[in-house]
Design a protein around this motif. Sequence first.
Motif, PDB file in Angstrom:
ATOM      1  N   THR A 112      27.262  36.019  37.897  1.00 48.66           N
ATOM      2  CA  THR A 112      26.496  37.285  37.539  1.00 48.66           C
ATOM      3  C   THR A 112      27.401  38.292  38.162  1.00 48.66           C
ATOM      4  O   THR A 112      27.668  39.344  38.176  1.00 48.66           O
ATOM      5  CB  THR A 112      25.283  36.808  37.871  1.00 48.66           C
ATOM      6  N   GLU A 113      28.310  38.095  39.408  1.00 49.17           N
ATOM      7  CA  GLU A 113      29.306  38.791  40.205  1.00 49.17           C
ATOM      8  C   GLU A 113      30.149  39.750  39.539  1.00 49.17           C
ATOM      9  O   GLU A 113      30.604  40.724  39.378  1.00 49.17           O
ATOM     10  CB  GLU A 113      28.883  38.351  41.743  1.00 49.17           C
ATOM     11  N   LEU A 114      30.764  38.344  38.553  1.00 50.07           N
ATOM     12  CA  LEU A 114      31.612  38.066  38.426  1.00 50.07           C
ATOM     13  C   LEU A 114      32.063  39.644  36.936  1.00 50.07           C
ATOM     14  O   LEU A 114      32.281  40.876  36.644  1.00 50.07           O
ATOM     15  CB  LEU A 114      32.288  37.001  37.751  1.00 50.07           C
ATOM     16  N   VAL A 115      30.333  39.435  35.982  1.00 51.90           N
ATOM     17  CA  VAL A 115      30.577  40.332  35.357  1.00 51.90           C
ATOM     18  C   VAL A 115      30.167  41.916  35.460  1.00 51.90           C
ATOM     19  O   VAL A 115      30.837  42.273  34.786  1.00 51.90           O
ATOM     20  CB  VAL A 115      29.583  39.246  34.258  1.00 51.90           C
ATOM     21  N   LYS A 116      29.322  41.072  36.116  1.00 51.06           N
ATOM     22  CA  LYS A 116      29.347  43.201  35.982  1.00 51.06           C
ATOM     23  C   LYS A 116      30.003  43.435  37.474  1.00 51.06           C
ATOM     24  O   LYS A 116      30.150  45.189  36.901  1.00 51.06           O
ATOM     25  CB  LYS A 116      28.208  42.642  37.635  1.00 51.06           C
ATOM     26  N   LEU A 117      31.168  42.771  37.813  1.00 48.27           N
ATOM     27  CA  LEU A 117      32.476  43.789  38.360  1.00 48.27           C
ATOM     28  C   LEU A 117      33.094  44.274  37.482  1.00 48.27           C
ATOM     29  O   LEU A 117      33.380  45.171  37.340  1.00 48.27           O
ATOM     30  CB  LEU A 117      33.143  42.724  39.597  1.00 48.27           C
ATOM     31  N   PHE A 118      33.659  43.069  36.475  1.00 54.05           N
ATOM     32  CA  PHE A 118      34.538  43.374  35.356  1.00 54.05           C
ATOM     33  C   PHE A 118      33.229  45.110  34.233  1.00 54.05           C
ATOM     34  O   PHE A 118      34.231  45.500  33.749  1.00 54.05           O
ATOM     35  CB  PHE A 118      34.444  42.465  34.177  1.00 54.05           C
ATOM     36  N   ALA A 119      32.321  45.206  34.538  1.00 56.50           N
ATOM     37  CA  ALA A 119      31.457  45.648  33.837  1.00 56.50           C
ATOM     38  C   ALA A 119      31.958  47.157  34.696  1.00 56.50           C
ATOM     39  O   ALA A 119      31.691  48.478  33.948  1.00 56.50           O
ATOM     40  CB  ALA A 119      30.427  45.940  33.577  1.00 56.50           C
ATOM     41  N   GLY A 120      32.192  47.575  35.672  1.00 57.46           N
ATOM     42  CA  GLY A 120      32.151  48.645  36.619  1.00 57.46           C
ATOM     43  C   GLY A 120      33.295  49.356  35.562  1.00 57.46           C
ATOM     44  O   GLY A 120      34.203  48.619  35.247  1.00 57.46           O
ATOM     45  N   LYS A 121      33.367  50.994  36.278  1.00 60.63           N
ATOM     46  CA  LYS A 121      34.704  51.553  36.114  1.00 60.63           C
ATOM     47  C   LYS A 121      35.668  51.572  36.662  1.00 60.63           C
ATOM     48  O   LYS A 121      36.931  51.638  36.422  1.00 60.63           O
ATOM     49  CB  LYS A 121      34.001  53.227  35.770  1.00 60.63           C
ATOM     50  N   LYS A 122      35.583  50.923  37.674  1.00 62.46           N
ATOM     51  CA  LYS A 122      36.834  50.567  38.810  1.00 62.46           C
ATOM     52  C   LYS A 122      37.221  48.958  39.383  1.00 62.46           C
ATOM     53  O   LYS A 122      37.568  48.768  40.243  1.00 62.46           O
ATOM     54  CB  LYS A 122      36.435  51.672  40.748  1.00 62.46           C
ATOM     55  N   ALA A 123      36.641  48.349  37.810  1.00 64.31           N
ATOM     56  CA  ALA A 123      37.298  46.939  37.881  1.00 64.31           C
ATOM     57  C   ALA A 123      38.602  46.879  38.484  1.00 64.31           C
ATOM     58  O   ALA A 123      38.735  45.342  39.202  1.00 64.31           O
ATOM     59  CB  ALA A 123      36.719  46.552  36.943  1.00 64.31           C
ATOM     60  N   VAL A 124      39.227  46.700  37.908  1.00 62.64           N
ATOM     61  CA  VAL A 124      40.814  47.278  38.368  1.00 62.64           C
ATOM     62  C   VAL A 124      41.328  47.027  40.005  1.00 62.64           C
ATOM     63  O   VAL A 124      41.752  46.341  40.358  1.00 62.64           O
ATOM     64  CB  VAL A 124      42.535  47.725  37.879  1.00 62.64           C
ATOM     65  N   ASP A 125      40.498  48.179  40.067  1.00 63.10           N
ATOM     66  CA  ASP A 125      40.540  48.177  42.208  1.00 63.10           C
ATOM     67  C   ASP A 125      40.169  47.167  42.356  1.00 63.10           C
ATOM     68  O   ASP A 125      40.176  46.882  43.921  1.00 63.10           O
ATOM     69  CB  ASP A 125      39.775  49.870  42.376  1.00 63.10           C
ATOM     70  N   ALA A 126      38.865  46.660  41.823  1.00 62.32           N
ATOM     71  CA  ALA A 126      38.574  45.440  42.456  1.00 62.32           C
ATOM     72  C   ALA A 126      38.791  44.088  42.610  1.00 62.32           C
ATOM     73  O   ALA A 126      39.166  43.082  43.917  1.00 62.32           O
ATOM     74  CB  ALA A 126      37.154  45.299  42.063  1.00 62.32           C
ATOM     75  N   LEU A 127      39.721  43.977  41.586  1.00 61.43           N
ATOM     76  CA  LEU A 127      40.805  43.135  41.108  1.00 61.43           C
ATOM     77  C   LEU A 127      42.132  42.544  42.303  1.00 61.43           C
ATOM     78  O   LEU A 127      42.655  41.806  42.724  1.00 61.43           O
ATOM     79  CB  LEU A 127      41.227  42.712  39.815  1.00 61.43           C
ATOM     80  N   GLU A 128      42.520  43.960  42.325  1.00 61.02           N
ATOM     81  CA  GLU A 128      43.692  44.570  43.693  1.00 61.02           C
ATOM     82  C   GLU A 128      42.895  43.917  44.998  1.00 61.02           C
ATOM     83  O   GLU A 128      43.741  43.205  45.264  1.00 61.02           O
ATOM     84  CB  GLU A 128      44.215  45.749  43.430  1.00 61.02           C
ATOM     85  N   GLY A 129      42.119  44.390  45.192  1.00 61.70           N
ATOM     86  CA  GLY A 129      41.536  44.094  46.325  1.00 61.70           C
ATOM     87  C   GLY A 129      41.444  42.171  46.103  1.00 61.70           C
ATOM     88  O   GLY A 129      41.579  41.689  47.525  1.00 61.70           O
ATOM     89  N   MET A 130      40.752  42.080  45.712  1.00 60.94           N
ATOM     90  CA  MET A 130      40.469  40.269  45.388  1.00 60.94           C
ATOM     91  C   MET A 130      41.860  39.536  45.299  1.00 60.94           C
ATOM     92  O   MET A 130      42.371  38.400  45.957  1.00 60.94           O
ATOM     93  CB  MET A 130      39.863  39.602  44.133  1.00 60.94           C
ATOM     94  N   ASP A 131      42.571  40.503  44.712  1.00 58.01           N
ATOM     95  CA  ASP A 131      44.554  40.089  44.698  1.00 58.01           C
ATOM     96  C   ASP A 131      44.926  39.687  46.060  1.00 58.01           C
ATOM     97  O   ASP A 131      45.605  38.804  46.848  1.00 58.01           O
ATOM     98  CB  ASP A 131      45.649  40.622  44.282  1.00 58.01           C
ATOM     99  N   LYS A 132      44.865  41.134  46.844  1.00 60.64           N
ATOM    100  CA  LYS A 132      45.316  41.316  48.705  1.00 60.64           C
ATOM    101  C   LYS A 132      44.551  39.923  48.701  1.00 60.64           C
ATOM    102  O   LYS A 132      45.301  39.796  50.627  1.00 60.64           O
ATOM    103  CB  LYS A 132      45.055  42.607  48.795  1.00 60.64           C
ATOM    104  N   THR A 133      42.606  39.430  49.138  1.00 56.77           N
ATOM    105  CA  THR A 133      42.949  38.351  49.835  1.00 56.77           C
ATOM    106  C   THR A 133      42.607  37.031  49.322  1.00 56.77           C
ATOM    107  O   THR A 133      41.718  36.487  50.382  1.00 56.77           O
ATOM    108  CB  THR A 133      40.774  39.095  49.852  1.00 56.77           C
ATOM    109  N   GLU A 134      43.194  37.784  48.394  1.00 57.34           N
ATOM    110  CA  GLU A 134      42.997  35.668  47.380  1.00 57.34           C
ATOM    111  C   GLU A 134      42.188  35.400  47.562  1.00 57.34           C
ATOM    112  O   GLU A 134      42.570  34.154  46.641  1.00 57.34           O
ATOM    113  CB  GLU A 134      43.904  34.901  48.272  1.00 57.34           C
ATOM    114  N   ILE A 135      40.754  36.028  47.133  1.00 57.86           N
ATOM    115  CA  ILE A 135      39.949  34.885  46.820  1.00 57.86           C
ATOM    116  C   ILE A 135      39.686  35.040  45.141  1.00 57.86           C
ATOM    117  O   ILE A 135      38.863  34.664  44.990  1.00 57.86           O
ATOM    118  CB  ILE A 135      38.491  36.044  47.453  1.00 57.86           C
TER     119      ILE A 135
END
Length: 468
Positions: free
Chosen positions: A192-215
Amino acid sequence: MNKFEDSIKNNKILNVIRPYVNNRQIYIVGGYLRDLVLGKNSSDIDIVTLSNDTKEFAEELTENLHAHFVPLDEINKIYRIVLPDKTTYIDIAQCEGKTIEEDLKRRDFSINALGYDFSNDKIIDTVNSLEDIKNGIIKEISEKNIEDDPLRMLRAFRFQSELGFNISESLIEIIKKHASNIEKSAKERVNTELVKLFAGKKAVDALEGMDKTEILYYLIPECKALKKIPPNSHHHLCLFNHCLSVTDKIEEFIEKAPDDIEKHFDAKSFGALQRKGYLKLAAFLHDIGKPKTWTIEPDTGRHRFIKHDDAGAKMAPEILKRLKFSNKQIKYIQKLIKYHIYPANVVTGENYTDKAVLRFFRKMENEVPDIIAIAYGDRLSALGPDITEKIVNDNINGLWSLLDRYLKTKNELAPLPKLLDGNEIMKILNIKQGPNLGKIIKALTEAQLSSEVQTKEEAILFIKNFKI
């Protein structure tokens, strides 16, 4: 502050609830108040009560609102009221802690820890919530709160995507430290959190942070291989950044497309969440098969990824099943990965014929806009030295033309008639059920899509002449 207080006192939904509070200690908490501060409409209201009659209050409110009562957790006294509009929800829970201040300090982030005392018309701000909302900062209340529920790490990125807020450096460090604990979270909640994340306008900012933290790599370890593919003659970005760019371009496509397209992507086609979230996840994973198919021609040094679309489509179910996606959701994402090159092929040169366009529309069905959206992002995210401005412009103009033709003709496209079923084919050819029957049915469908076969007589002749 006064403006915020006025917006609470004049809020229509809260004023409907107010008469039934009576002498109980009732508080509005969390995201509903955060959204009021931001001037946004929200249909999810969280209420906590210090009174001992939580269930009775929830049932009384349900009756008076002519709503529907849903017990979510009888042990922890959590109940949901679904209002008649079926889009507004009120969740009522017993307060965690002896005071409302204790309850608020147990929440995930300061932006979600604002409270409002119904009885005294008083705002409760124990952790500088208003300041962090105003400054657009997602900040932890305590490291322990994150440890107690590791999903909160992913929620931080989801809020970043939805709200456009920044995540505090201290929270980033906490997520780095505890990233592996995300594997302890229920996959349904992660989904649920992933799909909501991808639906957001700033999904790429979030993905860059997820890359940085390796989550990100604890959730989708296959993504790590994307970082190994460097830029090449067709791509100015490494593969990981290319996938981020394609995901980002989906928002641009939606903004430029007709209003019907935005409604199409906002629709809740696969349950309770927006179609756009699944589309952008597919965009991010569209080249997931490239690392497995990567070769470099020794003579030319050209990078090749032969049938990477097929490879990616085969990888997708394993990734998505692990994250508890439904079969319907998996088929949708898999289809977009498998055919993401298709629209560009249709609009290229001699291939751009009425016959090819009709075949594309029939084959892609309701996913035509989705496939075109990914193709649009893919083209604008691959600008290596061999890609000329003319190539890009011709391709993009072709995709817009293709979308326009689809929107004008979609209501006239009748589904393909079933000319022969499996039993008829087995009888005509005197064969048994098995792989060969599947190949014949698939070939017949392809012939229908190409308009080579249009009648039952033509279908019979086709299967009789088909060579396995």
